[in-house]
Design a protein around this motif. Structure first.
Motif, PDB file in Angstrom:
ATOM      1  N   ALA A 109      43.524  37.761  27.451  1.00 45.44           N
ATOM      2  CA  ALA A 109      43.301  36.419  26.919  1.00 45.44           C
ATOM      3  C   ALA A 109      44.567  35.857  26.283  1.00 45.44           C
ATOM      4  N   LEU A 110      45.289  36.661  25.532  1.00 44.14           N
ATOM      5  CA  LEU A 110      46.526  36.208  24.906  1.00 44.14           C
ATOM      6  C   LEU A 110      47.545  35.777  25.959  1.00 44.14           C
ATOM      7  N   ALA A 111      47.621  36.538  27.063  1.00 42.07           N
ATOM      8  CA  ALA A 111      48.562  36.192  28.132  1.00 42.07           C
ATOM      9  C   ALA A 111      48.150  34.908  28.844  1.00 42.07           C
ATOM     10  N   LEU A 112      46.843  34.681  28.962  1.00 43.44           N
ATOM     11  CA  LEU A 112      46.355  33.504  29.681  1.00 43.44           C
ATOM     12  C   LEU A 112      46.564  32.201  28.917  1.00 43.44           C
ATOM     13  N   ILE A 113      46.759  32.274  27.615  1.00 46.20           N
ATOM     14  CA  ILE A 113      46.948  31.063  26.808  1.00 46.20           C
ATOM     15  C   ILE A 113      48.146  30.254  27.309  1.00 46.20           C
ATOM     16  N   GLY A 114      49.144  30.952  27.840  1.00 44.14           N
ATOM     17  CA  GLY A 114      50.328  30.263  28.354  1.00 44.14           C
ATOM     18  C   GLY A 114      50.147  29.662  29.731  1.00 44.14           C
ATOM     19  N   GLY A 115      48.984  29.863  30.362  1.00 47.10           N
ATOM     20  CA  GLY A 115      48.733  29.310  31.681  1.00 47.10           C
ATOM     21  C   GLY A 115      49.657  29.827  32.760  1.00 47.10           C
ATOM     22  N   PRO A 116      49.836  31.149  32.876  1.00 43.48           N
ATOM     23  CA  PRO A 116      50.787  31.691  33.862  1.00 43.48           C
ATOM     24  C   PRO A 116      50.287  31.538  35.295  1.00 43.48           C
ATOM     25  N   ARG A 117      51.224  31.468  36.222  1.00 42.55           N
ATOM     26  CA  ARG A 117      50.870  31.471  37.646  1.00 42.55           C
ATOM     27  C   ARG A 117      50.696  32.901  38.153  1.00 42.55           C
ATOM     28  N   LEU A 118      51.353  33.842  37.482  1.00 44.03           N
ATOM     29  CA  LEU A 118      51.208  35.271  37.807  1.00 44.03           C
ATOM     30  C   LEU A 118      50.947  36.027  36.517  1.00 44.03           C
ATOM     31  N   LEU A 119      49.820  36.736  36.459  1.00 42.38           N
ATOM     32  CA  LEU A 119      49.470  37.574  35.312  1.00 42.38           C
ATOM     33  C   LEU A 119      49.656  39.029  35.705  1.00 42.38           C
ATOM     34  N   ALA A 120      50.489  39.753  34.957  1.00 41.47           N
ATOM     35  CA  ALA A 120      50.757  41.156  35.242  1.00 41.47           C
ATOM     36  C   ALA A 120      50.131  42.019  34.153  1.00 41.47           C
ATOM     37  N   VAL A 121      49.251  42.934  34.548  1.00 43.20           N
ATOM     38  CA  VAL A 121      48.508  43.780  33.606  1.00 43.20           C
ATOM     39  C   VAL A 121      48.855  45.236  33.868  1.00 43.20           C
ATOM     40  N   ASP A 122      49.318  45.928  32.851  1.00 46.08           N
ATOM     41  CA  ASP A 122      49.675  47.349  32.986  1.00 46.08           C
ATOM     42  C   ASP A 122      48.512  48.231  32.543  1.00 46.08           C
ATOM     43  N   ASP A 123      48.458  49.449  33.104  1.00 49.68           N
ATOM     44  CA  ASP A 123      47.462  50.452  32.696  1.00 49.68           C
ATOM     45  C   ASP A 123      46.055  49.864  32.643  1.00 49.68           C
ATOM     46  N   THR A 124      45.670  49.204  33.708  1.00 50.88           N
ATOM     47  CA  THR A 124      44.392  48.492  33.727  1.00 50.88           C
ATOM     48  C   THR A 124      43.206  49.411  33.454  1.00 50.88           C
ATOM     49  N   ASP A 125      43.204  50.578  34.076  1.00 46.18           N
ATOM     50  CA  ASP A 125      42.038  51.458  33.965  1.00 46.18           C
ATOM     51  C   ASP A 125      42.305  52.692  33.113  1.00 46.18           C
ATOM     52  N   LEU A 126      43.313  52.642  32.253  1.00 51.83           N
ATOM     53  CA  LEU A 126      43.662  53.811  31.449  1.00 51.83           C
ATOM     54  C   LEU A 126      42.529  54.184  30.499  1.00 51.83           C
ATOM     55  N   ALA A 130      48.003  44.093  38.945  1.00 52.05           N
ATOM     56  CA  ALA A 130      47.396  45.073  38.046  1.00 52.05           C
ATOM     57  C   ALA A 130      47.830  46.484  38.399  1.00 52.05           C
ATOM     58  N   VAL A 131      48.425  47.173  37.430  1.00 49.01           N
ATOM     59  CA  VAL A 131      48.787  48.581  37.595  1.00 49.01           C
ATOM     60  C   VAL A 131      47.567  49.436  37.312  1.00 49.01           C
ATOM     61  N   CYS A 132      47.312  50.407  38.182  1.00 52.49           N
ATOM     62  CA  CYS A 132      46.111  51.230  38.020  1.00 52.49           C
ATOM     63  C   CYS A 132      46.358  52.621  38.581  1.00 52.49           C
ATOM     64  N   SER A 133      45.467  53.541  38.209  1.00 55.88           N
ATOM     65  CA  SER A 133      45.498  54.879  38.799  1.00 55.88           C
ATOM     66  C   SER A 133      44.589  54.955  40.015  1.00 55.88           C
ATOM     67  N   GLU A 134      43.508  54.182  40.003  1.00 58.87           N
ATOM     68  CA  GLU A 134      42.575  54.140  41.120  1.00 58.87           C
ATOM     69  C   GLU A 134      42.128  52.706  41.364  1.00 58.87           C
ATOM     70  N   PRO A 135      42.453  52.128  42.512  1.00 55.26           N
ATOM     71  CA  PRO A 135      41.986  50.764  42.805  1.00 55.26           C
ATOM     72  C   PRO A 135      40.515  50.769  43.200  1.00 55.26           C
ATOM     73  N   PRO A 136      39.865  49.624  43.209  1.00 55.62           N
ATOM     74  CA  PRO A 136      38.460  49.582  43.623  1.00 55.62           C
ATOM     75  C   PRO A 136      38.308  50.058  45.061  1.00 55.62           C
ATOM     76  N   GLU A 137      37.332  50.896  45.312  1.00 58.38           N
ATOM     77  CA  GLU A 137      37.130  51.441  46.654  1.00 58.38           C
ATOM     78  C   GLU A 137      36.491  50.407  47.566  1.00 58.38           C
ATOM     79  N   GLY A 138      37.021  50.327  48.779  1.00 57.46           N
ATOM     80  CA  GLY A 138      36.441  49.455  49.784  1.00 57.46           C
ATOM     81  C   GLY A 138      36.532  47.979  49.477  1.00 57.46           C
ATOM     82  N   ASP A 139      37.458  47.587  48.627  1.00 55.05           N
ATOM     83  CA  ASP A 139      37.599  46.176  48.260  1.00 55.05           C
ATOM     84  C   ASP A 139      38.667  45.545  49.160  1.00 55.05           C
ATOM     85  N   GLU A 140      38.246  44.785  50.140  1.00 55.83           N
ATOM     86  CA  GLU A 140      39.170  44.188  51.096  1.00 55.83           C
ATOM     87  C   GLU A 140      39.943  43.017  50.511  1.00 55.83           C
ATOM     88  N   ASP A 141      39.510  42.507  49.370  1.00 58.45           N
ATOM     89  CA  ASP A 141      40.188  41.371  48.756  1.00 58.45           C
ATOM     90  C   ASP A 141      41.400  41.786  47.928  1.00 58.45           C
TER      91      ASP A 141
END
Length: 315
Positions: free
Chosen positions: A173-190, A216-227
């Motif tokens: 939410a704090l990052a979105l306040i600036g209205g970015p075109r690209l949001l980069a999130v680290d350790d998403t599923d830590l 989004a940086v992650c250790s495991e992405p969503p399974e079977g998510d074609e998007d």
């Protein structure tokens, strides 16, 4: 939020970052359109955070090319920084456990109003500026799925008392306040449970569907998510050499065997097909030289990633 994609397209070709002791990552190739959800997967130490920082203009690349919203890297790093935002990046963009949720939100809104707005916005009456700031905060909280009423002490809840998923939502939410075109999130599923991980990916999917490109940086992405556009860091196989081409082992076998037999009679140290000594000067015979294995390449990549992060203040 407006459902029209306003996110930045991201492309990379042979992209890499190198530290003093080796590569943090290399040979990254992918293409993602505006409003994409990009998942960066890899083991710890494989350069995932370095890739995130490089693609947002916070770290200089050493190989290949990349573009964010049509802005080339590393030439337009400052411009890329202005259209991107970081969330949940330890040592770079992290929450202060001593502050409350409300203090974080007010501080971010104040910075946005002071440095992120236009001169015309600064000249508006104070009441209008406050209303605009509240609207920005409310919109960001809704997009991140953070309900202040559900927190133990509401907006006065200390960051140290937040659950992991709540802290992730606040950071986003704090990052979105600036209205970015690209949001980069680290350790998403830590350290998230399965249910919390699903909720986190649902939030990121929602942001991408609303138009913001999400990395989004992650250790495991969503399974079977074609998007999801999947990008993997870590050891990558070297390019294969066509049979008979220079550098092909089968093309030089006979020559090497005859050369080895001659040198074994004269006592000379052998050389590889590329003319590199098989043992460093001053280390003894070729038999005593250490043999580099694929595992060694992985260690070099981990050291390179650590060195590259150290240059940004993260060790």
């Amino acid at each position: 939020m407006d459902s029209t994609p306003h996110g930045a397209a991201v492309t990379a070709a042979g992209f890499g970052v190198k530290g003093p002791r080796g590569w943090a990552f290399r040979n990254i190739d992918f293409t993602a359109g505006p409003g994409s959800l990009i998942a960066v997967q890899g083991p710890s130490g494989s350069g995932r955070t370095c890739l995130l920082l490089a693609l947002t203009g916070r770290m200089k690349s050493a190989a290949g090319t990349a573009e964010v919203g049509g802005l080339p890297l590393p030439k337009k790093k400052a411009a890329v920084r202005s259209v991107t935002a970081l969330a949940h990046v330890p040592g770079v963009a992290e929450l202060d456990p001593a502050l409350t949720v409300g203090e974080h939100l007010r501080e971010r809104a104040l910075l946005q109003g002071r440095f992120g707005g236009s001169l015309r916005a600064l000249l508006k009456p104070r009441r209008e500026r406050r209303a605009a700031a509240r609207a920005l905060v409310d919109t960001a909280l809704t997009a991140a799925g953070l309900d202040l009423e559900s927190l133990p002490k509401g907006i006065r809840t200390s960051v140290r008392d937040l659950e992991r998923l709540e802290a992730l939502r606040l950071s986003v939410a704090l990052a979105l306040i600036g209205g970015p075109r690209l949001l980069a999130v680290d350790d998403t599923d830590l350290k998230l449970s399965d249910g919390e991980r699903d909720a986190a990916w649902k939030m990121l999917h929602g942001l991408a569907a609303a138009g913001t490109t999400v990395l989004a940086v992650c250790s495991e992405p969503p399974e079977g998510d074609e998007d999801v556009v999947l990008v993997r860091t870590g050891n990558r196989p070297e390019p294969t050499v066509p049979e008979g081409a220079p550098g092909d082992s089968t093309a030089t076998t006979a020559h090497d065997e005859s050369k080895d037999s001659e040198e074994s009679e004269t006592g000379k140290t052998g050389k590889g097909s590329q003319g590199e000594p098989s043992a460093p000067v001053g280390t003894g015979s070729a038999d005593s030289a250490p043999v580099k294995t694929p595992a060694d390449d992985g260690n070099d990549d981990e050291e390179g990633a650590a060195d590259a992060l150290a240059e940004t203040g993260r060790a």
